[in-house]
Scaffold this motif. Structure first.
Motif, mmCIF file in Angstrom:
data_model
loop_
_atom_site.group_PDB
_atom_site.id
_atom_site.type_symbol
_atom_site.label_atom_id
_atom_site.label_comp_id
_atom_site.label_asym_id
_atom_site.label_seq_id
_atom_site.Cartn_x
_atom_site.Cartn_y
_atom_site.Cartn_z
ATOM 1 N N GLY A 1 -9.090 34.475 6.465
ATOM 2 C CA GLY A 1 -7.538 33.852 7.026
ATOM 3 C C GLY A 1 -6.906 34.754 7.819
ATOM 4 N N GLY A 2 -7.425 35.337 8.263
ATOM 5 C CA GLY A 2 -7.315 36.296 8.987
ATOM 6 C C GLY A 2 -6.680 35.391 10.656
ATOM 7 N N THR A 3 -6.705 36.471 11.857
ATOM 8 C CA THR A 3 -6.451 35.241 13.312
ATOM 9 C C THR A 3 -6.500 36.520 14.340
ATOM 10 O OG1 THR A 3 -3.599 34.543 12.035
ATOM 11 C CG2 THR A 3 -4.054 34.642 14.880
ATOM 12 N N VAL A 4 -8.181 36.056 15.247
ATOM 13 C CA VAL A 4 -8.219 36.608 16.764
ATOM 14 C C VAL A 4 -7.127 36.120 17.682
ATOM 15 C CG1 VAL A 4 -10.280 37.219 14.854
ATOM 16 C CG2 VAL A 4 -9.903 35.139 16.832
ATOM 17 N N THR A 5 -7.048 37.006 18.981
ATOM 18 C CA THR A 5 -6.813 36.767 20.461
ATOM 19 C C THR A 5 -8.152 36.584 20.579
ATOM 20 O OG1 THR A 5 -4.596 37.287 19.502
ATOM 21 C CG2 THR A 5 -5.057 37.119 21.407
ATOM 22 N N LEU A 6 -8.321 35.659 21.820
ATOM 23 C CA LEU A 6 -9.567 35.166 22.410
ATOM 24 C C LEU A 6 -9.712 36.254 23.908
ATOM 25 C CD1 LEU A 6 -10.718 31.813 21.490
ATOM 26 C CD2 LEU A 6 -11.537 33.784 20.157
ATOM 27 N N PRO A 7 -10.465 35.966 24.567
ATOM 28 C CA PRO A 7 -10.296 37.256 25.641
ATOM 29 C C PRO A 7 -9.029 36.077 26.849
ATOM 30 C CG PRO A 7 -12.051 37.175 25.348
ATOM 31 C CD PRO A 7 -11.957 36.188 24.373
ATOM 32 N N ASN A 8 -9.153 34.833 26.846
ATOM 33 C CA ASN A 8 -8.025 33.646 27.798
ATOM 34 C C ASN A 8 -6.446 34.329 26.848
ATOM 35 O OD1 ASN A 8 -8.223 32.557 24.640
ATOM 36 N ND2 ASN A 8 -9.619 30.434 26.265
ATOM 37 N N GLY A 9 -6.339 35.036 25.822
ATOM 38 C CA GLY A 9 -4.818 34.594 25.833
ATOM 39 C C GLY A 9 -4.914 33.546 24.476
#
Length: 323
Positions: A179-187
């Motif tokens: 249930g976490g949140t991640v930020t991809l390299p493209n933002g």
């Protein structure tokens, strides 16, 4: 989670019903948890699909013989045949002294460790995926009912959708599944909730015997997927129920109704309702269903798979607002 009824008679066994015991199978852990262990339970286990070698926990409601007389024999057999790593036993005061006396006078020595836990109202077992709590019921001796609760699980993770977003497999998948949140390299920000199906609600089981109707039973059964409740007497024999502090079919149904349970199994039937008697078990079933339609009669070797369910829209909405 599967429930197998090993004994559904009260007081004494009959030709078709042994005395109290149910087995809860947890396939994901390859474990069996036993609730009560009346005389002959190990024979019932041998006649069932439940593996004695998988028994890890035994929960005892009270010290009456039809709930404990099979315990010592089963433990001795486990040592000779199954040889488990350890068995934890939970029950009321006096249980440990009873087992110690049995071991002393029968000269029984176990080849594996046994730990006896004297329970108090409240939390009994807490693990990552399950918890067990208990409450005092109303009977002639100290008696406990038990509630088994499975933790909620995150819904199915959509691997294809994650790959399409360019998320590499590995630790990020685990974080999103939790249930976490991640930020991809493209933002781009991706929430785990967007890649997972509906949350699977943890299943809940209540086991209430022996007792007359009481509020603690209702509390244990609150919102339960399955309630196993004693139904020693028919409604017509309510006076006997009050005298002996046992439940009627209608009392058990009222517990399930007031607790907003989903399924009720009646058990612990008096032998007085045998075939040919003026009142029979089908009459107890009809009485209970008049109050709580989702009622069934338990019988020895009946196995019931406790169904999973997902959070409904109405259940999800409050969680979102509250968050």
């Amino acid at each position: 989670m599967q429930i197998t009824f090993l004994g559904t008679s009260s007081g004494v066994p009959t030709r078709s019903r042994n005395v109290s015991s149910i087995a809860l199978r947890l396939p994901q852990r390859a474990e069996v948890w036993l609730f009560d262990c009346g005389e002959g339970t190990q024979h019932q286990l041998l006649r069932s699909d439940v593996k004695i070698s998988q028994i890890r926990r035994i929960f005892v409601t009270h010290m009456h013989g039809d709930h404990i007389f099979g315990l010592m024999g089963l433990l001795a057999s486990c040592g000779l045949a199954a040889n488990p790593e350890k068995i934890d036993i939970y029950g009321p005061p006096g249980l440990n002294a009873y087992l110690q006396a049995c071991r002393k006078y029968s000269q029984t020595h176990f080849s594996y460790p046994i730990e006896v836990h004297t329970v108090q109202p409240g939390l009994v077992v807490e693990e990552e995926d399950f918890s067990v709590s208990c409450a005092v019921l109303e009977h002639r001796v100290t008696a406990f009912g038990y509630r088994i609760q499975e933790r909620d699980r995150v819904g199915h993770f959509d691997v294809k959708k994650a790959a399409a977003l360019g998320i590499p497999s590995g630790p990020l998948y685990g974080k999103l599944k939790r249930g976490g949140t991640v930020t991809l390299p493209n933002g781009q920000v991706v929430r785990g909730a967007d890649l997972c199906g509906p949350t699977e609600v943890g299943r809940k089981i209540a086991y209430c015997t022996d007792t007359i109707y009481c509020e603690n039973a209702v509390e244990l059964a609150q919102d339960a997927d399955v309630v196993v409740h004693e139904s020693t007497f028919a409604h017509q024999d309510a006076e006997l129920a009050y005298q002996r502090l046992h439940s009627t079919s209608t009392m058990a149904a009222q517990v399930a109704l007031n607790a907003s349970a989903r399924q009720l199994f009646l058990s612990h039937f008096s032998p007085r309702y045998a075939v040919g008697s003026p009142i029979q078990l089908k009459d107890l079933l009809a009485e209970a269903r008049a109050i709580f339609p989702q009622t069934e009669l338990a019988h020895d070797f009946l196995t019931y798979e406790v169904p999973r369910r997902s959070l409904t829209a109405s259940e999800i909405a409050p969680a979102i607002v509250g968050g």
